[in-house]
Design an enzyme around this catalytic site. Structure first.
Site, short mmCIF file in Angstrom:
data_model
loop_
_atom_site.label_atom_id
_atom_site.label_comp_id
_atom_site.label_asym_id
_atom_site.label_seq_id
_atom_site.Cartn_x
_atom_site.Cartn_y
_atom_site.Cartn_z
N HIS A 169 0.89 -1.15 -0.01
CA HIS A 169 -0.25 0.06 0.04
C HIS A 169 0.74 1.52 0.08
CE1 HIS A 169 0.81 -0.58 4.28
NE2 HIS A 169 0.11 0.17 4.87
N ASN A 218 -8.43 -15.43 -6.19
CA ASN A 218 -7.27 -16.33 -6.91
C ASN A 218 -7.14 -17.20 -6.10
OD1 ASN A 218 -5.47 -15.98 -8.75
ND2 ASN A 218 -3.91 -15.30 -7.50
N LYS A 219 -6.48 -18.34 -7.03
CA LYS A 219 -5.90 -19.65 -6.62
C LYS A 219 -6.80 -20.77 -6.37
CE LYS A 219 -1.64 -18.15 -4.02
NZ LYS A 219 -0.77 -18.14 -2.78
N ASP A 236 -7.19 -22.87 -8.67
CA ASP A 236 -6.62 -24.20 -9.09
C ASP A 236 -6.01 -24.99 -7.78
OD1 ASP A 236 -3.15 -23.47 -9.29
OD2 ASP A 236 -4.87 -21.74 -9.10
N ARG A 237 -5.87 -24.32 -6.49
CA ARG A 237 -5.64 -25.14 -5.30
C ARG A 237 -6.74 -25.97 -4.62
NH1 ARG A 237 -1.01 -22.23 -3.14
NH2 ARG A 237 -1.17 -23.96 -1.58
N ALA A 269 -4.34 -17.34 -11.42
CA ALA A 269 -3.25 -16.44 -11.97
C ALA A 269 -2.51 -17.66 -12.65
CB ALA A 269 -2.44 -15.74 -11.16
#
Length: 549
Positions: A35, A85-86, A88-89, A154
């Site tokens: 940030h 996100n993620k 695929d995990r 991603a």
């Protein structure tokens, strides 16, 4: 810069996107690793960022850094979407590229689908705890009230087309007036970098207007405004990162909105996080210098300093503000601030704290160079310099240093600090009546520990000695609290005649610790956390008893 063609290619699998008419040339995406970088995207106090993408790990939910980012987005009133996100995990996730993410989710096995739903709902609940209404983008009926959550990966690229399509849709429908191009220059310095072969360069976000090779620019500097001419305007090839080392293309003129790297003389003293202005006529230079100085001083003067605190230095205004905000929420006071490398002058300013409170004779240097002579001076006068390029690492090193100082002071004041206690002698537990006195006692209030001086208020505050040993069930302990029955050994005060149980005091007398102004102050300063609320109440009672001011 992501051109329109690339957006269309990435989002071609998204339902109904092919019919969308794109009314802007592309998306300028700025990846802010923290940030502090986002804080540099300012324009006269507001954010230059039109819309933000908040990345949340579906496996871990909202983390402290994510919550910080949410608070910053709220403060800047920046609209945003969430990239969950993620994907695929997730257990047994079946990757299907070039497909609308909603269809991909529906095509998963029942177990995988249920796990996704559970994890997505957890994140939506966590966002609600931060005061945000949120919904999965394909379930969101009111984008003005609810934050859209887009599931992505991603790694596999799944959901990225939906994310781009959503950003395009929101910007064109809700931010069209803000996105209209204006010839009036609006540019901010994002970062300052030294690059081999180019020297000092600045990364500039050009939001409106144009920049040309040879333009006279005026921007904030460490030693006052910097006036210089643009030597070259550099941009990476399309779809390449401006801040990552890539072959650059040189341009004579750049039109907004773009991220552009400038080379010019004297940029090593420039400050990132403030506006860049262009003087078209020689007469404008002095006016712009005043404007730049005014903006810089307004930003710095808005920061409230404490009389006693650490000295803080950072490389940019954004990183300085981010560090100060972190210190403020962590209750670490700061008495001095500066942007730029640590020099001898900074060490001299920080050394003032050696006279007041040496725990604050510290320079916290965030992402800045420390000059050798400044380091040598700091070592000779006793000022500590902590340097790091991540806020959390810097804070951890400082808190570790504070703990070391506190431990040292605790050891130093251990014999001075007297914990409050009130003891009642147990009948039939008088094991030795004189030199040393060994008796069984019940701790009526407070805490008795080794080294506690005891006196008898009912016998004209007679000092009977110092507790040297405490035992319970024949095992030695360091301290005993209210409700415990222990055996204590009381040695006479050095230089005084030993007191006798039965003559100087007996069963009916209450024993208390002999506190003083000095011992109370030592407890407050170095042993506050060792004492409970009831202990402090007893301390107040004893303070009145001993008539301590």
């Amino acid at each position: 810069m992501v051109p329109v063609e690339a957006i269309k290619e990435q989002a071609k699998m998204v339902k109904n996107f092919a019919s969308v008419v794109m009314r802007f040339p592309g998306l300028l995406i700025i990846d802010t690793p923290g940030h502090e970088s986002f804080s540099n995207l300012r324009s006269r106090g507001s954010s230059l960022c039109d819309i933000a993408i908040l990345v949340v790990d579906i496996m871990h939910g909202l983390e402290p850094q994510t919550i910080e980012s949410i608070n910053l987005l709220k403060k800047k009133k920046t609209p945003f979407v969430v990239a969950l996100n993620k994907l695929d995990r997730i257990y047994d996730w079946k990757v299907t590229r070039n497909k609308d993410i909603h269809d991909t989710i529906k095509s998963q096995s029942r177990i995988t689908f249920l796990e996704f739903q559970e994890r997505a709902n957890q994140v939506i609940v966590q966002l609600a705890e931060q005061g945000l209404n949120a919904a999965l983008f394909y379930e969101n009926k009111d984008v003005r009230t609810f934050v859209s959550v887009v599931p992505t990966s991603a790694t596999t690229g799944e959901g990225m087309g939906n994310l781009l399509a959503l950003v395009v849709e929101l910007t064109q429908s809700m931010l069209s007036k803000r996105l209209a191009f204006s010839e009036e220059l609006q540019a901010t310095v994002l970062e300052l970098k030294s690059i081999p072969g180019l020297g000092s360069t600045i990364d500039v976000i050009l939001v409106n207007g144009r920049l040309k090779e040879g333009d006279t620019i005026v921007l904030a500097g460490m030693d006052g405004p910097v006036v210089t001419q643009i030597r070259s305007l550099l941009m990476p090839q399309p779809l390449k990162e401006l801040r990552v080392k890539n072959p650059y293309q040189e341009y004579k003129e750049v039109k907004a909105a773009q991220g552009v790297k400038l080379t010019a003389k004297e940029l090593d003293k420039a400050i990132a996080g403030l506006n860049l202005t262009v003087a078209h006529l020689p007469d404008e230079i002095e006016i712009l210098k005043e404007e730049v100085s005014r903006e810089f001083h307004a930003a710095m003067s808005s920061i409230r300093l404490a009389e006693r605190g650490v000295y803080v230095q950072a490389s940019t205004l954004g990183s300085l503000e981010a560090l100060l905000e972190f210190l403020r929420t962590s209750k670490v006071p700061y008495s001095g601030i500066r942007i730029g490398p640590v020099v001898k002058r900074d060490v001299m300013k920080a050394s003032i704290m050696l006279e007041h409170d040496n725990q604050f004779a510290v320079i916290l240097a965030f992402d800045v160079k420390i000059e050798r002579d400044a380091q040598e001076l700091a070592e000779s006068v006793g000022v500590k310099i902590f340097s790091a390029d991540i806020i959390y690492h810097l804070f951890d090193r400082f808190t570790e240093y504070q703990e070391q100082l506190k431990a040292k002071k605790r050891e130093e004041f251990k014999s001075i600090a007297v914990f409050p206690c009130k003891l009642r002698i147990l009948p039939n537990c008088i094991f030795n009546s004189r030199d040393p006195i060994v008796v069984g006692v019940s701790v009526e209030a407070g805490v008795v520990r080794e080294g506690t001086p005891l006196c008898v208020p009912s016998q004209e505050f007679l000092d009977i000695g110092i507790v040297t040993t405490i035992e319970i069930n024949h095992k030695q302990i360091d301290a005993a609290r209210k409700g415990q029955e222990v055996c204590i050994k009381i040695d006479p005060i050095p230089g005084e005649s030993p007191k006798l149980y039965g003559r100087h005091f007996d069963l009916k007398d209450i024993l208390v610790s002999k506190v003083s102004r000095q011992s109370i102050d030592a407890c407050k300063e170095y042993f506050r956390d060792d004492l409970q609320k009831t202990d402090w109440q007893l301390m107040v009672e004893l303070k009145k008893l001993f008539q301590i001011l």
